[in-house]
Design an enzyme around this catalytic site. Structure first.
Site, short mmCIF file in Angstrom:
data_model
loop_
_atom_site.label_atom_id
_atom_site.label_comp_id
_atom_site.label_asym_id
_atom_site.label_seq_id
_atom_site.Cartn_x
_atom_site.Cartn_y
_atom_site.Cartn_z
N SER A 107 41.55 38.71 31.14
CA SER A 107 42.64 39.25 32.00
C SER A 107 43.03 40.53 31.41
O SER A 107 42.25 41.53 31.11
CB SER A 107 43.67 38.22 32.17
OG SER A 107 44.61 38.49 32.81
N ASP A 251 45.02 45.26 36.48
CA ASP A 251 44.12 44.66 35.02
C ASP A 251 42.81 44.48 35.21
O ASP A 251 42.17 44.74 36.48
CB ASP A 251 44.93 43.32 34.69
CG ASP A 251 44.83 42.20 35.47
OD1 ASP A 251 44.45 42.35 36.62
OD2 ASP A 251 45.24 41.24 35.19
N ASP A 253 40.69 41.95 35.66
CA ASP A 253 40.36 41.12 36.63
C ASP A 253 40.92 40.95 37.93
O ASP A 253 40.69 40.38 38.85
CB ASP A 253 40.29 39.42 35.99
CG ASP A 253 41.67 39.16 35.69
OD1 ASP A 253 42.36 39.96 35.52
OD2 ASP A 253 41.88 37.78 36.09
#
Length: 461
Positions: A107, A251, A253
């Site tokens: 992430s 971000d 992901d």
């Protein structure tokens, strides 16, 4: 070096010694534990199939090869969807009828980190009970691998980015025609990951003119990948040069989403969910949910539309569980995570972008003007580093006792609600820190409250 094991999966830095980091042996161990858990869920029908997707981190291909090999060695067929966002992988599990999924992504964490995020057969994160079952299997190393005739098959399927976009465009509140007519021009920072793969195709379908910053999906992040103002000087400066209606930041992901106004000012990541919810609630009134660390503005907007707001513990699975309980029409987290059940129960930046652009097209206003219509609060986000000997539970108990005369919620750490402000302390599930979030009518007041509580906590350490 760090390895963090939680109900949502395993996260750590790459390299180092087994048991201390995210390395090949520990990847095999935890993937095997997850496979054993899913095998038990499959029951008498035996092993099924598991979807694997990854972001563009430098270590991603290494981790992917180990994960996929381990799963086939456990007897599962693997559908490798390649470079894909977290919400794309979640949707792929459901669309393919798979028994589970693994998302290889850390992430917002820096480039040296990676992680295995674990999904159930609905494409949703494991709940606490199921997550603990996986951790227990891993601890006992209770693994049983397939014999030669039962080894799983490995298949590559790169169609799910397209299927994800189609699912977003099909949402009734995504007004593709209105967005196309508006002729928006956007600048997007995709932080050298999978946003650079999928967002251009979404923009093309919406008729949006776009410029991509940091678009090469090589995992060599151009800046700290967490979409906070302090990390976004490049796109903010680009927006100030003029010619853009909206700045978009995701971000690595692509489950978190932040907007930047046409003049280069931050829209505020807390207001991603608030603004999208305001649009959704204006068409489909109902209830909403966010976590304890999210702004009060969602509560205010929800009540203005005649709905009820509920708070959940931090963590996507906690928010989605509460959303199902109260039949929420929209929810999410203040870190820029929009969860819209009409599409699926997962944070999804593509859904957030499409709904926000639809709202902007309908209102016919500037992004800064849309932000001015929303309740105004400010959140200060601080953190306290932990040592291996820190007794966080004892510290939180003392803080709770000190503020017993205020409204206190302890379902996740300790949140102290004052009449005109609040502060929330909790141990992070992803980093060795205590997060200290505080909100008030001004940033100065919010930061002062947070710093006051930090001094109290640091005095106990």
């Amino acid at each position: 070096m760090t390895l963090i094991k939680s109900i949502s999966g395993i996260r750590g830095t790459i390299g180092g010694h087994t048991g201390d980091t995210l390395n090949p042996l520990d990847i095999v161990k935890f993937t095997s534990a997850y496979a054993m858990f899913i095998r038990k869920r499959c029951g008498s029908r035996g092993c099924g199939k598991i979807v694997v997707g990854r972001d563009a981190r430098i270590s991603g291909d290494m981790v992917r090869s180990i994960v996929c090999g381990t799963l086939t060695g456990c007897g599962f067929d693997v559908i490798d969807i390649g470079l894909a966002t977290t919400p794309t992988t979640e949707l792929a599990v459901r669309m393919s009828g798979a028994d589970g999924g693994i998302i290889i992504t850390a992430s917002h964490n820096p480039r040296q980190w990676n992680a295995l995020k674990l999904l159930n057969n609905e494409g949703e994160f494991l709940n606490k009970e199921d997550g603990n079952s996986v951790l227990d299997i891993a601890e006992r190393e209770d693994f049983n691998y397939a014999d030669v005739d039962a080894v799983g098959k490995y298949t590559v399927d790169n169609s799910y980015n397209r299927k994800h976009i189609e699912a977003v465009l099909a949402l009734p509140l995504v007004d593709v025609e209105a967005v196309r007519k508006a002729g928006f021009r956007v600048c997007a920072d995709t932080i050298n990951s999978v946003g650079g793969v999928i967002l251009p195709d979404l923009f093309k379908e919406l008729g949006v003119d776009y410029e991509i910053l940091n678009g090469t999906p090589d995992g060599d992040f151009a800046h700290n990948p967490e979409p906070l103002e302090k990390n976004l000087g490049g796109i903010m400066e680009r927006m100030r040069s003029g010619g853009f209606d909206l700045g978009i930041v995701v971000d690595p992901d692509v489950d978190r989403l932040a907007f930047i106004c046409e003049d280069g000012r931050m829209f505020g990541e807390e207001y991603t969910l608030v603004s999208v919810a305001d649009y959704v609630l204006s068409h489909t009134p109902g209830n909403t949910v966010s976590n304890l660390s999210s702004t009060r503005a969602l509560r205010d907007v929800t009540q203005r539309h005649g709905g009820e707001y509920s708070a959940a513990a931090v963590g996507e699975v906690n928010v989605t569980t509460k959303m199902k309980e109260v039949n929420a029409v929209i929810g999410g987290e203040g870190n820029g995570g929009v969860i819209y059940p009409e599409c699926h129960y997962g944070r999804d930046a593509l859904v957030g972008i499409a709904l926000f652009l639809s709202s902007l097209a309908h209102k016919g206003c500037k992004v800064s003007e849309l932000r001015a219509e929303l309740p105004d609060y400010y959140i200060a986000k601080n953190r306290i580093g932990l040592t291996p000997t820190t007794d966080i539970d004892a510290i939180l108990a003392k803080v709770k006792a000190m503020y017993a005369d205020q409204q206190v919620n302890d379902i996740d750490g300790v949140k102290i609600d004052f009449p005109d402000k609040w502060v929330h302390l909790r141990k992070s599930n992803t980093e060795p820190i205590i997060r200290v979030y505080s909100e008030a009518a001004t940033m100065e007041a919010a930061d002062a409250l947070g710093k006051e509580i930090m001094r109290v906590v640091e005095g106990m350490m």
